[in-house]
Write an enzyme that holds these catalytic residues in place. Structure first.
Site, mmCIF file in Angstrom:
data_model
loop_
_atom_site.group_PDB
_atom_site.id
_atom_site.type_symbol
_atom_site.label_atom_id
_atom_site.label_comp_id
_atom_site.label_asym_id
_atom_site.label_seq_id
_atom_site.Cartn_x
_atom_site.Cartn_y
_atom_site.Cartn_z
ATOM 1 N N TYR A 166 5.912 -8.800 15.328
ATOM 2 C CA TYR A 166 6.021 -7.527 14.605
ATOM 3 C C TYR A 166 6.782 -6.498 15.448
ATOM 4 C CZ TYR A 166 4.306 -3.710 11.543
ATOM 5 O OH TYR A 166 4.189 -2.659 10.669
ATOM 6 N N LYS A 194 10.549 -5.263 14.497
ATOM 7 C CA LYS A 194 10.733 -3.864 14.090
ATOM 8 C C LYS A 194 11.737 -3.189 15.017
ATOM 9 C CE LYS A 194 8.184 -3.092 10.418
ATOM 10 N NZ LYS A 194 8.811 -2.653 9.152
ATOM 11 N N THR A 243 -2.344 5.081 8.740
ATOM 12 C CA THR A 243 -2.370 5.728 7.422
ATOM 13 C C THR A 243 -3.500 5.114 6.604
ATOM 14 O OG1 THR A 243 0.031 5.941 7.575
ATOM 15 C CG2 THR A 243 -0.922 6.240 5.396
ATOM 16 N N THR A 281 2.468 -10.026 0.897
ATOM 17 C CA THR A 281 1.269 -9.227 1.205
ATOM 18 C C THR A 281 1.090 -8.080 0.202
ATOM 19 O OG1 THR A 281 2.520 -7.920 2.815
ATOM 20 C CG2 THR A 281 1.231 -9.745 3.685
ATOM 21 N N GLY A 282 2.118 -7.764 -0.552
ATOM 22 C CA GLY A 282 1.995 -6.757 -1.615
ATOM 23 C C GLY A 282 1.187 -7.334 -2.776
ATOM 24 N N PHE A 291 0.837 -1.204 0.000
ATOM 25 C CA PHE A 291 0.000 0.000 0.000
ATOM 26 C C PHE A 291 0.876 1.260 0.000
ATOM 27 C CE2 PHE A 291 -2.077 2.762 3.488
ATOM 28 C CZ PHE A 291 -2.640 3.632 2.576
ATOM 29 N N LEU A 317 10.674 -1.006 3.272
ATOM 30 C CA LEU A 317 9.288 -1.133 3.760
ATOM 31 C C LEU A 317 8.831 -2.583 3.692
ATOM 32 C CD1 LEU A 317 9.359 1.676 1.814
ATOM 33 C CD2 LEU A 317 7.045 1.823 2.659
#
Ligand code: UDP
Length: 261
Positions: free
Chosen positions: A152, A156, A182, A36-37, A12, A75
């Protein structure tokens, strides 16, 4: 023409970033394994002669697989926090841990070999279940290392730590951005997030599912503003070694969001 590599460029936020970089006259290399893209996010970009797709997983990539880039954005990670989403990082726990650790290490090695400027895209999730609100960059967070979100949050946090280590040990020009909520076009409709849920429900004439009494608050950043933030964080010369939160400070009740939609 300068070259920018965007790992996770078919997601996204990544696909909007690639589009903006092409508009700004950079040559763009998108690396994505489509865990997931989505291909449709970049279908228009593939028609642009300055856009190249490398379909690979950065977990298994070596620096010799990558063309030299002046700038590298990382990303690449499953990102949906919603346990109900089939694309949630909870559906891909090991991949999430490895992409942010091993994958980030591989990209940092490529950045070192090519003297590239490196920007690691982190998340507000590094604050875990925060005891301080709003969260400033100097707050260290409140994270459970073995909770369901740890795959996650902790990976990160590791991604941030290794990015800082390359800055300190090798003097690599690195930056870290922590992204907050976002929204915008190309968000997955099945993401389970509040904005995409409400819009999908409204389009289908279904009742909006407000959880609880709707008095809980969030702030939502529109994608083009987020991209402006990412671009400044990368191209501003004074931000070497810095950590920057990006989000919209305008907090609204979920019930108000439902009314707006
Ligand atoms: N939410 C809601 N209805 C939905 C989806 C979410 O009322 O269909 C609420 C949810 O309870 C939370 C807020 O909206 O308080 C934001 O949830 P989301 O999963 O979008 O993001 P996050 O909680 O990670 O900020």
């Amino acid at each position: 023409m300068q070259t920018v590599l965007v790992a996770g460029g078919a997601g996204f936020i990544g696909s909007h970033l690639c589009q903006r970089l092409l508009n700004d006259r950079y040559s763009v290399i998108c690396v994505d394994n489509f865990i997931t893209g989505e291909k449709r996010n970049i279908s228009e970009l593939l028609k642009n002669g300055n856009f190249e797709l490398i379909e690979k997983d950065i977990i298994n990539i070596s620096k010799s697989d990558l063309p030299k880039a002046d700038f590298i954005f990382n990303l690449a990670s499953p990102a949906s926090t919603n346990a109900k989403s089939p694309r949630s990082y909870m559906a891909f726990p090991i991949e999430t841990l490895l992409v942010n650790s091993q994958g980030t290490h591989n990209l940092l090695e490529a950045a070192r070999a090519g003297s590239s400027r490196f920007l690691y895209v982190s998340t507000s999730e590094v604050y875990g279940d925060p005891t301080v609100s709003p969260q400033r960059e100097d707050y260290f967070g409140n994270v459970n290392p073995n909770g369901v979100r740890a795959v996650y949050d902790e990976s990160k946090r590791f991604g941030e730590a290794i990015t800082c280590a390359y800055n300190r040990k090798y003097g690599l020009d690195t930056r870290i951005v922590r992204i907050f909520n976002t929204y915008g076009p190309k968000m997955r409709a099945d993401d389970g997030r509040v904005v995409s849920n409400f819009i999908t429900q409204a389009i289908n004439n279904k009742p909006l599912t407000i959880y609880g009494d709707g008095s809980q608050t969030r702030s939502f950043c529109f994608i083009t503003d987020m991209i402006d933030g990412l671009i400044s964080a990368m191209f501003n010369d004074s931000l070497k070694g810095e950590v920057v939160n990006i989000g919209n400070p305008d907090e609204r009740k979920i019930a108000e969001i439902a009314e707006l939609i």
